[in-house]
Design a protein around this motif. Structure first.
Motif, PDB file in Angstrom:
ATOM      1  N   GLU A 225      51.578  35.828  41.152  1.00 45.83           N
ATOM      2  CA  GLU A 225      51.369  35.741  42.620  1.00 45.83           C
ATOM      3  C   GLU A 225      52.333  35.817  43.528  1.00 45.83           C
ATOM      4  OE1 GLU A 225      48.696  32.452  43.354  1.00 45.83           O
ATOM      5  OE2 GLU A 225      47.130  32.961  41.923  1.00 45.83           O
ATOM      6  N   SER A 226      53.405  35.286  43.062  1.00 47.02           N
ATOM      7  CA  SER A 226      54.672  35.461  44.100  1.00 47.02           C
ATOM      8  C   SER A 226      55.394  36.616  43.973  1.00 47.02           C
ATOM      9  CB  SER A 226      55.723  34.182  43.787  1.00 47.02           C
ATOM     10  OG  SER A 226      56.291  34.364  42.308  1.00 47.02           O
ATOM     11  N   ARG A 227      55.146  37.377  42.799  1.00 45.37           N
ATOM     12  CA  ARG A 227      55.708  38.664  42.872  1.00 45.37           C
ATOM     13  C   ARG A 227      54.877  39.891  42.955  1.00 45.37           C
ATOM     14  NH1 ARG A 227      59.597  35.735  43.173  1.00 45.37           N
ATOM     15  NH2 ARG A 227      61.322  35.696  41.833  1.00 45.37           N
ATOM     16  N   MET A 228      53.659  39.817  42.862  1.00 50.12           N
ATOM     17  CA  MET A 228      52.750  40.830  43.085  1.00 50.12           C
ATOM     18  C   MET A 228      52.684  41.345  44.482  1.00 50.12           C
ATOM     19  SD  MET A 228      51.189  41.696  40.404  1.00 50.12           S
ATOM     20  CE  MET A 228      50.104  43.021  41.340  1.00 50.12           C
ATOM     21  N   THR A 229      53.074  40.386  45.741  1.00 50.14           N
ATOM     22  CA  THR A 229      53.382  41.066  46.994  1.00 50.14           C
ATOM     23  C   THR A 229      54.671  42.060  47.083  1.00 50.14           C
ATOM     24  OG1 THR A 229      54.654  39.171  47.243  1.00 50.14           O
ATOM     25  CG2 THR A 229      52.317  38.903  48.138  1.00 50.14           C
ATOM     26  N   LEU A 230      55.700  42.048  46.171  1.00 49.96           N
ATOM     27  CA  LEU A 230      56.482  43.149  46.191  1.00 49.96           C
ATOM     28  C   LEU A 230      56.218  44.239  45.168  1.00 49.96           C
ATOM     29  CD1 LEU A 230      59.671  40.335  45.304  1.00 49.96           C
ATOM     30  CD2 LEU A 230      58.751  41.684  47.511  1.00 49.96           C
ATOM     31  N   ILE A 231      55.421  44.215  44.022  1.00 50.67           N
ATOM     32  CA  ILE A 231      55.135  45.235  43.293  1.00 50.67           C
ATOM     33  C   ILE A 231      53.967  46.011  43.885  1.00 50.67           C
ATOM     34  CG2 ILE A 231      54.401  45.717  41.002  1.00 50.67           C
ATOM     35  CD1 ILE A 231      56.084  43.543  40.039  1.00 50.67           C
ATOM     36  N   ALA A 232      52.870  45.367  44.145  1.00 49.98           N
ATOM     37  CA  ALA A 232      51.797  45.816  44.642  1.00 49.98           C
ATOM     38  C   ALA A 232      51.304  45.262  45.998  1.00 49.98           C
ATOM     39  CB  ALA A 232      50.517  45.912  43.499  1.00 49.98           C
ATOM     40  N   PRO A 233      51.749  45.490  46.934  1.00 48.91           N
ATOM     41  CA  PRO A 233      51.414  44.773  48.097  1.00 48.91           C
ATOM     42  C   PRO A 233      49.976  45.038  48.770  1.00 48.91           C
ATOM     43  CG  PRO A 233      53.360  46.301  48.832  1.00 48.91           C
ATOM     44  CD  PRO A 233      52.937  46.245  47.347  1.00 48.91           C
ATOM     45  N   ASN A 234      49.777  46.347  48.656  1.00 45.14           N
ATOM     46  CA  ASN A 234      48.514  46.748  49.472  1.00 45.14           C
ATOM     47  C   ASN A 234      47.491  46.268  48.447  1.00 45.14           C
ATOM     48  OD1 ASN A 234      49.630  48.560  51.582  1.00 45.14           O
ATOM     49  ND2 ASN A 234      50.572  49.500  50.063  1.00 45.14           N
ATOM     50  N   LEU A 235      47.524  46.402  47.288  1.00 42.24           N
ATOM     51  CA  LEU A 235      46.333  46.044  46.236  1.00 42.24           C
ATOM     52  C   LEU A 235      45.980  44.694  46.280  1.00 42.24           C
ATOM     53  CD1 LEU A 235      44.366  46.813  44.013  1.00 42.24           C
ATOM     54  CD2 LEU A 235      46.210  46.483  42.486  1.00 42.24           C
ATOM     55  N   SER A 236      47.304  44.049  46.404  1.00 42.92           N
ATOM     56  CA  SER A 236      47.237  42.356  46.767  1.00 42.92           C
ATOM     57  C   SER A 236      46.592  42.118  48.096  1.00 42.92           C
ATOM     58  CB  SER A 236      48.640  41.748  46.766  1.00 42.92           C
ATOM     59  OG  SER A 236      49.352  42.225  45.208  1.00 42.92           O
ATOM     60  N   ALA A 237      46.895  42.616  49.023  1.00 38.45           N
ATOM     61  CA  ALA A 237      46.275  42.536  50.229  1.00 38.45           C
ATOM     62  C   ALA A 237      44.767  42.708  50.334  1.00 38.45           C
ATOM     63  CB  ALA A 237      46.668  43.339  51.493  1.00 38.45           C
ATOM     64  N   ILE A 238      44.187  43.414  49.246  1.00 38.25           N
ATOM     65  CA  ILE A 238      42.643  43.615  49.231  1.00 38.25           C
ATOM     66  C   ILE A 238      41.959  42.530  48.462  1.00 38.25           C
ATOM     67  CG2 ILE A 238      41.033  45.175  48.439  1.00 38.25           C
ATOM     68  CD1 ILE A 238      42.656  47.480  49.000  1.00 38.25           C
ATOM     69  N   VAL A 239      42.548  42.512  47.189  1.00 37.85           N
ATOM     70  CA  VAL A 239      41.764  41.605  46.239  1.00 37.85           C
ATOM     71  C   VAL A 239      42.503  40.082  46.022  1.00 37.85           C
ATOM     72  CG1 VAL A 239      40.546  43.487  45.080  1.00 37.85           C
ATOM     73  CG2 VAL A 239      42.783  42.928  44.245  1.00 37.85           C
ATOM     74  N   GLY A 240      43.894  40.123  46.278  1.00 41.55           N
ATOM     75  CA  GLY A 240      44.283  38.889  46.235  1.00 41.55           C
ATOM     76  C   GLY A 240      45.384  39.042  45.201  1.00 41.55           C
ATOM     77  N   SER A 241      46.579  38.342  44.947  1.00 41.77           N
ATOM     78  CA  SER A 241      47.378  38.559  43.803  1.00 41.77           C
ATOM     79  C   SER A 241      47.038  38.149  42.611  1.00 41.77           C
ATOM     80  CB  SER A 241      48.648  37.497  44.408  1.00 41.77           C
ATOM     81  OG  SER A 241      49.189  37.738  45.506  1.00 41.77           O
ATOM     82  N   THR A 242      46.273  37.197  42.345  1.00 40.77           N
ATOM     83  CA  THR A 242      45.781  36.889  40.803  1.00 40.77           C
ATOM     84  C   THR A 242      45.088  37.887  40.367  1.00 40.77           C
ATOM     85  OG1 THR A 242      45.791  34.590  41.671  1.00 40.77           O
ATOM     86  CG2 THR A 242      44.622  35.061  39.542  1.00 40.77           C
ATOM     87  N   THR A 243      44.053  38.268  41.196  1.00 36.79           N
ATOM     88  CA  THR A 243      42.876  39.358  40.517  1.00 36.79           C
ATOM     89  C   THR A 243      44.048  40.976  40.612  1.00 36.79           C
ATOM     90  OG1 THR A 243      41.321  38.565  41.716  1.00 36.79           O
ATOM     91  CG2 THR A 243      40.865  40.720  40.830  1.00 36.79           C
ATOM     92  N   ALA A 244      44.903  41.150  41.275  1.00 39.11           N
ATOM     93  CA  ALA A 244      45.683  42.354  41.252  1.00 39.11           C
ATOM     94  C   ALA A 244      46.661  42.222  40.081  1.00 39.11           C
ATOM     95  CB  ALA A 244      46.602  42.364  42.608  1.00 39.11           C
ATOM     96  N   ALA A 245      47.085  41.005  39.573  1.00 38.53           N
ATOM     97  CA  ALA A 245      48.119  41.036  38.481  1.00 38.53           C
ATOM     98  C   ALA A 245      47.234  41.222  37.168  1.00 38.53           C
ATOM     99  CB  ALA A 245      48.689  39.671  38.422  1.00 38.53           C
ATOM    100  N   LYS A 246      46.030  40.615  37.126  1.00 37.94           N
ATOM    101  CA  LYS A 246      45.162  40.721  36.051  1.00 37.94           C
ATOM    102  C   LYS A 246      44.704  42.370  35.823  1.00 37.94           C
ATOM    103  CE  LYS A 246      42.932  36.224  36.130  1.00 37.94           C
ATOM    104  NZ  LYS A 246      41.755  35.432  36.309  1.00 37.94           N
ATOM    105  N   MET A 247      44.535  42.937  36.894  1.00 32.67           N
ATOM    106  CA  MET A 247      44.126  44.360  36.811  1.00 32.67           C
ATOM    107  C   MET A 247      45.199  45.109  36.250  1.00 32.67           C
ATOM    108  SD  MET A 247      41.618  44.499  40.255  1.00 32.67           S
ATOM    109  CE  MET A 247      41.571  46.578  40.078  1.00 32.67           C
TER     110      MET A 247
END
Length: 497
Positions: A225-247
């Motif tokens: 979750e702490s790294r998803m805001t750097l790799i996929a910030p827009n995707l994390s803003a929609i569904v959250g860091s946990t769901t974005a990382a799983k996807m």
């Protein structure tokens, strides 16, 4: 004894993988590169799948050590991932440091590996849960039907232990109040037997392993979750860091996710079968990680599938923006999230209420009547005549006369029943056919109507032809005979004397 039992009973089979892991640890250095980590991961995953297949065929009651069937916690894959996460967890990175494709970033590979490891941890927890159930069924067989969550079950077993009086055990910090009451009442009436010291130790070790696996999973998710805001910030803003990382982990990277249509994004992480044999009747079809996100779950149940389609389309756009490193601060993703929230609020709005129209102001003056003299005359012309009324009537017990032509007949009703003869109906001037005004001057001259007929019906002679001028001639002859000379021509004879 089955093949799986023979393999587990063989000490060489059990210690082979441990020796290989020790050799690798001794030969390698502390700083393991990402390439070595990928090779080790492939080997460990193959071994893990083989062990999981073997453990599914083994009856858990015959296994006295949980580490024989659950080896993920002590595997090199788990140790290396947790070690790398510990080293990089406190390192702060900025958006400028991520250049080029995201898949080439070394930390991105670690994120994908750690995210995939969480799925293996979930499967390992289910295996340990089955081990605990089979060994603790001797003490409290009803507990597995009362506490369904594997981690809650492990915590409850750890707290109860070998205690027979459950009123002395405080389970309020583990289970809800209603469940605690049911477990306490059921434990007082159970037919279970106390466990031996060895059996109690086996169950306690299995519970500790399940809780350690859950702790490792939470550590991995926090890092991801702490790294998803750097790799996929827009995707994390929609569904959250946990769901974005799983996807991202399930899709195979950000590039693969960008190439997916929105209809396939919804299916990422779909489970065709539910674990532990529970019913899947209430599980909606075609739902994956996106359906389990907080954004979808807070939507009413009847709108979740429709909301999933809306969010999937926006996630595809956000992933493509992250792939080209546009909007690294996540502003594009936040704008999409606002659009999603507005659409979901619009779907939840109640339908517009029907406006009640007031009654019109009554008019005090008389209203115009529809129709008039012309319509009344038309109704009189089409009114039922007396002859038709007589035809529609019927006398009981008396056979009516019939008339017909060819193969059709029609009853006459009471026509001719009273006098035994057909009488002409009295003409009604209201229903009499009238010629148009432009044709009224045409026709026969004189006082005789052109519509009159010289045919008369008499009861004796039947149809008789009568000259209408003949009767007038007789009257004229009689008048000429008596009054033709201006005086009475015939007078009475004188009386003879």
């Amino acid at each position: 004894m089955s093949l799986a039992d023979e393999l587990l009973a063989d000490p060489d089979f059990i210690t082979t993988r441990d020796e290989e892991a020790d050799d690798i640890d001794n030969d390698g250095s502390e700083d393991v590169t990402m390439r070595d980590l990928e090779e080790v991961e492939d080997d460990e995953m193959a071994d893990f799948e083989e062990e999981k297949q073997i453990s599914s065929e083994i009856e858990m009651k015959n296994v006295m050590d949980v580490r024989k069937i659950a080896k993920l916690l002590g595997s090199r894959q788990m140790k290396d991932v947790l070690t790398k996460i510990g080293q990089l967890k406190n390192t702060n990175r900025i958006h400028v440091q991520i250049m080029g494709p995201v898949e080439e970033d070394p930390e991105y590979k670690l994120i994908v590996q750690a995210n995939n490891l969480t799925v293996d941890i979930d499967s390992e927890i289910l295996i340990v849960h089955k081990f605990i159930r089979d060994h603790y069924a001797k003490k409290f067989p009803e507990l597995e039907s009362l506490v369904l969550n594997p981690l809650d079950y492990a915590r409850a077993v750890k707290a109860i232990g070998n205690e027979m009086d459950l009123t002395k055990v405080d389970l309020r910090s583990i289970l809800p109040s209603a469940t605690v009451m049911v477990v306490t009442v059921t434990g007082s009436t159970t037919n279970g037997l106390p466990l031996t010291i060895e059996e109690s130790k086996i169950v306690s070790d299995a519970c500790d392993m399940a809780l350690e696996l859950d702790c490792a999973k939470r550590t991995i998710l926090e890092y991801v979750e702490s790294r998803m805001t750097l790799i996929a910030p827009n995707l994390s803003a929609i569904v959250g860091s946990t769901t974005a990382a799983k996807m991202l982990g399930q899709a195979g990277g950000l590039m693969a996710l960008c190439k997916m249509p929105a209809c396939n994004v919804m299916l990422i992480g779909v489970q065709k079968k539910t674990s532990t044999g529970f019913s899947n009747a209430t599980t909606p079809r075609h739902t994956g990680y996106l359906f389990q996100s907080e954004l979808i779950q807070r939507t009413p149940p009847d709108l979740r599938l429709k909301a999933q389609k809306i969010v999937a389309a926006k996630c595809t756009l956000a992933a493509r923006m992250d792939r080209v490193h546009e909007s690294p601060d996540g502003s594009f993703g936040r704008s999409l999230r606002e659009q999603i929230d507005k659409k979901l609020e619009k779907l939840q709005e109640p339908p517009p209420s029907k406006t009640v129209k007031p009654l019109p102001v009554p008019d005090e003056g008389p209203k115009k009547r529809r129709a008039g003299k012309k319509v009344r005359r038309m109704k009189e012309a089409h009114a039922v005549t007396e002859l038709r009324k007589a035809q529609n009537r019927m006398a009981f017990g008396v056979a009516e006369d019939e008339t017909g032509s060819f193969d059709t007949t029609k009853g006459l009703g009471l026509i001719g029943q009273n006098s035994g003869k057909i009488r002409a109906a009295v003409s009604d001037p209201r229903v009499k056919a009238k010629a148009p005004k432009r044709y009224q001057h045409m026709g026969s001259s004189g006082s005789t109507s052109g519509l009159s007929s010289s045919l008369t019906l008499t009861p004796v002679q039947g149809i008789e032809l009568i000259n209408p001028d003949e009767s007038q001639k007789k009257v004229k002859d009689a008048n000429d005979r008596y009054f033709g000379g201006g005086a009475f021509l015939k007078v009475g004879k004188p009386k003879q004397q």
